[in-house]
Scaffold this motif. Structure first.
Motif, PDB file in Angstrom:
ATOM      1  N   UNK A   9     -10.313   0.204   9.836  1.00 14.04           N
ATOM      2  CA  UNK A   9      -9.831   1.278   8.965  1.00 14.04           C
ATOM      3  C   UNK A   9      -8.305   1.314   8.937  1.00 14.04           C
ATOM      4  N   UNK A  10      -7.697   1.280  10.121  1.00 16.14           N
ATOM      5  CA  UNK A  10      -6.230   1.336  10.214  1.00 16.14           C
ATOM      6  C   UNK A  10      -5.598   0.131   9.515  1.00 16.14           C
ATOM      7  N   UNK A  11      -6.140  -1.060   9.774  1.00 16.23           N
ATOM      8  CA  UNK A  11      -5.576  -2.278   9.189  1.00 16.23           C
ATOM      9  C   UNK A  11      -5.731  -2.293   7.668  1.00 16.23           C
ATOM     10  N   UNK A  12      -6.907  -1.876   7.179  1.00 17.25           N
ATOM     11  CA  UNK A  12      -7.113  -1.838   5.732  1.00 17.25           C
ATOM     12  C   UNK A  12      -6.156  -0.852   5.070  1.00 17.25           C
ATOM     13  N   UNK A  13      -5.952   0.297   5.699  1.00 17.66           N
ATOM     14  CA  UNK A  13      -5.046   1.292   5.131  1.00 17.66           C
ATOM     15  C   UNK A  13      -3.598   0.780   5.124  1.00 17.66           C
ATOM     16  N   UNK A  14      -3.248   0.004   6.137  1.00 14.39           N
ATOM     17  CA  UNK A  14      -1.918  -0.605   6.135  1.00 14.39           C
ATOM     18  C   UNK A  14      -1.778  -1.539   4.937  1.00 14.39           C
ATOM     19  N   UNK A  15      -2.805  -2.328   4.705  1.00 14.08           N
ATOM     20  CA  UNK A  15      -2.788  -3.248   3.559  1.00 14.08           C
ATOM     21  C   UNK A  15      -2.755  -2.469   2.244  1.00 14.08           C
ATOM     22  N   UNK A  16      -3.558  -1.421   2.163  1.00 14.22           N
ATOM     23  CA  UNK A  16      -3.582  -0.603   0.951  1.00 14.22           C
ATOM     24  C   UNK A  16      -2.218   0.027   0.675  1.00 14.22           C
ATOM     25  N   UNK A  17      -1.497   0.391   1.730  1.00 24.57           N
ATOM     26  CA  UNK A  17      -0.174   0.995   1.570  1.00 24.57           C
ATOM     27  C   UNK A  17       0.886  -0.032   1.182  1.00 24.57           C
ATOM     28  N   UNK A  18       0.759  -1.253   1.704  1.00 26.87           N
ATOM     29  CA  UNK A  18       1.782  -2.267   1.469  1.00 26.87           C
ATOM     30  C   UNK A  18       1.671  -2.923   0.092  1.00 26.87           C
ATOM     31  N   UNK A  19       0.464  -2.990  -0.448  1.00 29.16           N
ATOM     32  CA  UNK A  19       0.295  -3.632  -1.756  1.00 29.16           C
ATOM     33  C   UNK A  19       1.070  -2.901  -2.859  1.00 29.16           C
ATOM     34  N   UNK A  20       0.971  -1.552  -2.958  1.00 32.77           N
ATOM     35  CA  UNK A  20       1.783  -0.865  -3.974  1.00 32.77           C
ATOM     36  C   UNK A  20       3.287  -1.045  -3.749  1.00 32.77           C
ATOM     37  N   UNK A  21       3.687  -1.154  -2.481  1.00 28.84           N
ATOM     38  CA  UNK A  21       5.103  -1.395  -2.190  1.00 28.84           C
ATOM     39  C   UNK A  21       5.536  -2.758  -2.731  1.00 28.84           C
ATOM     40  N   UNK A  22       4.661  -3.752  -2.584  1.00 28.93           N
ATOM     41  CA  UNK A  22       4.963  -5.074  -3.119  1.00 28.93           C
ATOM     42  C   UNK A  22       5.012  -5.038  -4.643  1.00 28.93           C
ATOM     43  N   UNK A  23       4.098  -4.285  -5.226  1.00 28.25           N
ATOM     44  CA  UNK A  23       4.098  -4.121  -6.685  1.00 28.25           C
ATOM     45  C   UNK A  23       5.417  -3.506  -7.142  1.00 28.25           C
ATOM     46  N   UNK A  24       5.853  -2.436  -6.485  1.00 28.80           N
ATOM     47  CA  UNK A  24       7.101  -1.775  -6.869  1.00 28.80           C
ATOM     48  C   UNK A  24       8.306  -2.688  -6.673  1.00 28.80           C
ATOM     49  N   UNK A  30       5.391  -9.575   1.883  1.00 27.54           N
ATOM     50  CA  UNK A  30       4.435 -10.681   1.881  1.00 27.54           C
ATOM     51  C   UNK A  30       4.050 -11.060   3.306  1.00 27.54           C
ATOM     52  N   UNK A  31       5.045 -11.168   4.175  1.00 22.62           N
ATOM     53  CA  UNK A  31       4.785 -11.504   5.576  1.00 22.62           C
ATOM     54  C   UNK A  31       3.976 -10.394   6.254  1.00 22.62           C
ATOM     55  N   UNK A  32       4.321  -9.160   5.923  1.00 18.22           N
ATOM     56  CA  UNK A  32       3.614  -8.025   6.523  1.00 18.22           C
ATOM     57  C   UNK A  32       2.165  -7.973   6.105  1.00 18.22           C
ATOM     58  N   UNK A  33       1.906  -8.219   4.831  1.00 19.92           N
ATOM     59  CA  UNK A  33       0.530  -8.210   4.331  1.00 19.92           C
ATOM     60  C   UNK A  33      -0.281  -9.329   4.973  1.00 19.92           C
ATOM     61  N   UNK A  34       0.329 -10.499   5.108  1.00 16.80           N
ATOM     62  CA  UNK A  34      -0.370 -11.619   5.752  1.00 16.80           C
ATOM     63  C   UNK A  34      -0.718 -11.279   7.203  1.00 16.80           C
ATOM     64  N   UNK A  35       0.201 -10.629   7.902  1.00 18.44           N
ATOM     65  CA  UNK A  35      -0.044 -10.228   9.288  1.00 18.44           C
ATOM     66  C   UNK A  35      -1.189  -9.227   9.369  1.00 18.44           C
TER      67      UNK A  35
END
Length: 205
Positions: A45-60, A139-144
């Motif tokens: 749950x925690x890891x997925x939410x991190x990914x969910x939060x970082x994707x919009x940041x990458x989009x922006x 990108x590096x953060x999402x991969x991690x």
């Protein structure tokens, strides 16, 4: 005769006490395993939410250079929101990932993976993004985080296996039979998600 009856009654009482102790031990053991499963899923749950939060940041971060890719951004954000909503449903269910709820999460995550993969391909068409430090860091953060998801998923599946095995063994099986709501069946995080994570395309900035 009276002595015989006393012996029988004492033996019966002793049997009940032994059974009660056995069931109590089975109950406590099952509670411990159930909480381990919930804890293991909380890591996902925690890891997925991190990914969910970082994707919009990458989009922006990429929007400035990708002015003509609005449809791509919209698809990724909508898929991300749907996946997050599916994860929220499991949280609202007390962290119990039933087969139906987990199947929904995996379907929504798969749709997000597909949309995000399309965005990654599109990103490669914009060389200027290679010099954008924020994009590289995200990108590096999402991969991690994706690696963390894979590890957490494997740990979760192992705890589910331990729980399900114990739940079906005698005399422990008596406990969930009597208290099915307290000891539900947990679903596995399917291997298809593992393959999707491992084969997910990467951006090499």
């Amino acid at each position: 005769m009276l002595t015989f009856l006393i012996v029988v009654v004492c033996g019966f009482i002793g049997l009940i006490v032994v059974l009660a102790l056995v069931l109590l031990g089975a109950y406590n053991g099952l509670v411990a395993l159930r909480e381990q499963v919930k804890s293991a899923f909380s890591s996902i749950d925690v890891a997925l939410r991190q990914r969910f939060d970082m994707i919009p940041q990458l989009v922006d971060a990429a929007k400035g250079a990708m002015k003509f890719e609005k449809d791509t951004f919209k698809e990724v954000v909508e898929a991300r929101n749907a996946a997050k909503a599916a994860l929220d449903q499991i949280s609202q269910n007390g962290g119990v990932a039933t087969e139906e709820l987990l199947a929904n999460l995996q379907a929504k995550t798969k749709a997000l993976d597909s949309a995000f993969a399309g965005m990654k391909v599109t990103l490669e068409a914009y060389p200027d993004l290679k010099s954008v430090e924020t994009v590289k860091q995200l990108q590096d953060g999402i991969q991690s985080v994706e690696n963390k998801i894979a590890f957490s998923r494997n740990h979760y599946n192992q705890t589910v296996s331990d729980y399900q095995t114990k739940r079906s063994q005698f005399p422990t099986v008596i406990v969930p039979t009597i208290l099915p709501a307290q000891f539900p069946t947990f679903a596995y995080y399917q291997d298809s998600e593992k393959e999707a994570i491992q084969t997910r395309p990467q951006i090499n900035f």
